[in-house]
Motif scaffolding. Structure first.
Motif, PDB file in Angstrom:
ATOM      1  N   ARG A  53     -98.153  34.539 -72.369  1.00  0.00           N
ATOM      2  CA  ARG A  53     -98.367  32.929 -72.125  1.00  0.00           C
ATOM      3  C   ARG A  53     -98.768  32.204 -73.353  1.00  0.00           C
ATOM      4  NH1 ARG A  53    -100.592  30.207 -67.371  1.00  0.00           N
ATOM      5  NH2 ARG A  53    -100.066  32.300 -66.222  1.00  0.00           N
ATOM      6  N   LYS A  83     -99.927  22.205 -70.763  1.00  0.00           N
ATOM      7  CA  LYS A  83    -100.522  23.514 -70.027  1.00  0.00           C
ATOM      8  C   LYS A  83     -99.828  23.503 -68.398  1.00  0.00           C
ATOM      9  CE  LYS A  83    -104.503  24.857 -72.439  1.00  0.00           C
ATOM     10  NZ  LYS A  83    -105.934  24.862 -72.502  1.00  0.00           N
ATOM     11  N   THR A  84     -99.940  22.498 -67.861  1.00  0.00           N
ATOM     12  CA  THR A  84     -99.238  22.272 -66.470  1.00  0.00           C
ATOM     13  C   THR A  84     -97.969  22.876 -66.276  1.00  0.00           C
ATOM     14  OG1 THR A  84     -98.707  20.013 -66.662  1.00  0.00           O
ATOM     15  CG2 THR A  84    -100.861  20.136 -65.896  1.00  0.00           C
ATOM     16  N   HIS A 133     -98.262  26.523 -66.763  1.00  0.00           N
ATOM     17  CA  HIS A 133     -98.617  27.031 -65.518  1.00  0.00           C
ATOM     18  C   HIS A 133     -97.540  27.226 -64.315  1.00  0.00           C
ATOM     19  CE1 HIS A 133    -101.452  28.252 -62.445  1.00  0.00           C
ATOM     20  NE2 HIS A 133    -100.946  27.110 -61.682  1.00  0.00           N
ATOM     21  N   THR A 150     -96.153  30.414 -62.442  1.00  0.00           N
ATOM     22  CA  THR A 150     -96.541  30.876 -61.193  1.00  0.00           C
ATOM     23  C   THR A 150     -95.348  30.498 -60.312  1.00  0.00           C
ATOM     24  OG1 THR A 150     -97.073  28.575 -61.129  1.00  0.00           O
ATOM     25  CG2 THR A 150     -98.907  30.283 -61.558  1.00  0.00           C
TER      26      THR A 150
END
Lengths: 205, 57
Positions: A63, A73-74, A77, A81
């Motif tokens: 990461r 960062k979104t 993520h 995910t």
């Protein structure tokens, strides 16, 4: 002597190139599909696939490596995910480049680069396949099929009632089920055909 | 700085330009909509490539 990077050099310098590729990768992961020039798409593909490989590994070190390229960062993520686990069973080849011809204005060759196998993509592919099948069936037996299917539906209903009441032969039941499935398939195919190939095929006709 | 000594004649200019030639693009027939399109490229008419929708037409 170090091996030169494959592909075109982008931008005004190494930093500019890094920034452009990072922005392209961010946009690709955010939207799943972006339109850009062929040269940029070809440079973006190895970078994006490397980032997805990091996302599949999924640990903190990976990461942090990805965070050095994709600053949002979104998006990171989402990459870790959603996009990473989606490709768990796929050994590379996470992106697809399709050429779409020259751009108006500067005639630059353009391309669409997209992440392969999002859910919508599969649906579209299935729809076109169903449309083709439906078209084939229509060519083979044009208008009679529709009339027959209507007749068969009524027959089927009657036969179903009889089967429920009298418990008639198993053979006739099987035939009835087959006809039901065929009718359902034809109807589904026609609907998919209408949805999928509205403009293209109709224009050609 | 070196410069041409003589004006280039119209004849010479036109002789040189006679070698400017346009070439016809190589086109294939789209399997889906039967329109002509460049090969290895999504069809500009129906927006598909290899049975896959690429463009919103």
């Amino acid at each position: 002597m170090p091996t030169p990077t494959k592909g075109a050099r982008l931008g005004g310098g190494p930093a500019h190139e890094r920034l452009m590729l990072a922005n392209l990768a961010t946009a690709l992961f955010e939207h799943g599909k972006i339109t850009t020039t062929e040269a940029k798409a070809k440079r973006l593909r190895p970078l994006a696939e490397r980032l997805i490989t990091f996302a599949k590994r999924g640990d903190l070190a990976a990461r942090r490596k990805v965070m050095t390229v994709v600053r949002d960062k979104t998006v990171v993520h989402m990459l870790f995910t959603e996009i990473g686990p989606q490709y768990a069973g796929r050994p590379g080849g996470y992106t697809r480049i399709t050429k779409i011809g020259p751009r108006k204005g500067d005639n630059a060759p353009m391309a669409v680069i997209e992440l392969v196998e999002p859910m919508a993509e599969q649906v579209v592919a299935e729809a076109t396949g169903a449309a083709k099948r439906a078209a084939k069936e229509r060519e083979e037996a044009t208008t009679e099929v529709v009339e027959e299917s209507a007749v068969e539906e009524t027959v089927v209903e009657e036969a179903g009632d009889e089967a429920g009441d009298v418990a008639s032969d198993e053979v006739s039941d099987e035939i009835v089920e087959d006809t039901v499935e065929e009718v359902a398939d034809e109807q589904a195919g026609e609907q998919a055909d209408e949805q999928a190939s509205e403009e293209g095929a109709d224009d050609a006709k | 700085m070196p410069v041409p000594k003589r004006k280039m004649s119209r004849s010479n200019t036109r002789s040189r330009r006679s070698q400017w030639k346009a070439s016809a693009p190589t086109l294939v027939t789209c399997a889906r909509c039967k329109e002509k399109r460049p090969s290895h490229t999504a069809c500009p008419n129906c927006g598909t490539y290899a049975k896959r929708r690429v463009l919103d037409v």
